[in-house]
Design an enzyme around this catalytic site. Sequence first.
Site, PDB file in Angstrom:
ATOM      1  N   SER A   1      50.815 -23.004  45.756  1.00  0.00           N
ATOM      2  CA  SER A   1      50.855 -23.863  44.577  1.00  0.00           C
ATOM      3  C   SER A   1      51.771 -25.039  44.865  1.00  0.00           C
ATOM      4  CB  SER A   1      51.395 -23.068  43.372  1.00  0.00           C
ATOM      5  OG  SER A   1      51.735 -23.913  42.295  1.00  0.00           O
TER       6      SER A   1
ATOM      7  N   TYR B   1      58.537 -17.799  39.624  1.00  0.00           N
ATOM      8  CA  TYR B   1      57.255 -18.261  40.168  1.00  0.00           C
ATOM      9  C   TYR B   1      57.513 -19.167  41.367  1.00  0.00           C
ATOM     10  CZ  TYR B   1      52.456 -20.005  40.324  1.00  0.00           C
ATOM     11  OH  TYR B   1      51.184 -20.329  40.730  1.00  0.00           O
TER      12      TYR B   1
END
Length: 256
Positions: A153, A166
């Site tokens: 990501s 995250y």
Amino acid sequence: MNASPAGALAGTVALVTGASSGIGAATARRLASEGATVALIARRRDRLRCLAEGITRQDGRARVVEADITDPEQAYQAVQETREAFGRLDILVNNAGVMLLGTALHTTTQEWDRMVSLNVSALLHVTHAAVPHLIDAAATSPRQVADIVNVSSTAGRVARPSSSVYNLTKFGLNGFTEALRQELLIERVRVSVVEPGTLQTELVHHLGDATRTLQQVSGIEPLQAAGIADAIGYIVTRERRVAVNEMLVRAGDQTW
């Protein structure tokens, strides 16, 4: 990006985790369209069956492998089942993941544990089980190469408020990918990372009370899963001499 040759993956076997929706489902369809036989791994058997049926209708080949890959034994068995069913494993796409955003003050440790379990531990379980088979495929196949593609990501490059754990999982994934790439160079197993930006997937339904994050993405036209599948398809269909180690794919309106 240029389309790959028709049937570029004919005779190969690919395993895709998190295949029941989003990037995983789109990637499975893309690889099947290139001629790969695809093992579909996730926990939601009903969705996997629908995906497999759709691939079959398009003259592709797919196998449903229901598994919770956060369990090391289930992850190992999923890889073994794929290898035993098709006799080989040429491509691994580590896509399964979850994004649970919130500040350290308001997030539970259970949510943090869930992200680490799926985004990191599950990926390690599957990769460890798959590596020997990928090395064998690279040594014995006409392509003379095998592939691991890890889906990371932009959160693996830029830290933002409300996404600390995250970020931890995705920064860690990027580092793991690069080290593994160097380890497997001699074995002709290419290791790549794809880093999507703002994306329209089920991940957005797990944001919780991350108001700041929702505001940041509200004005952005999101990427679609098919676009990331296209990037993965491009990576694994390159000739042996070409290794695309990293691909950053941001939404056109995204600044970070």
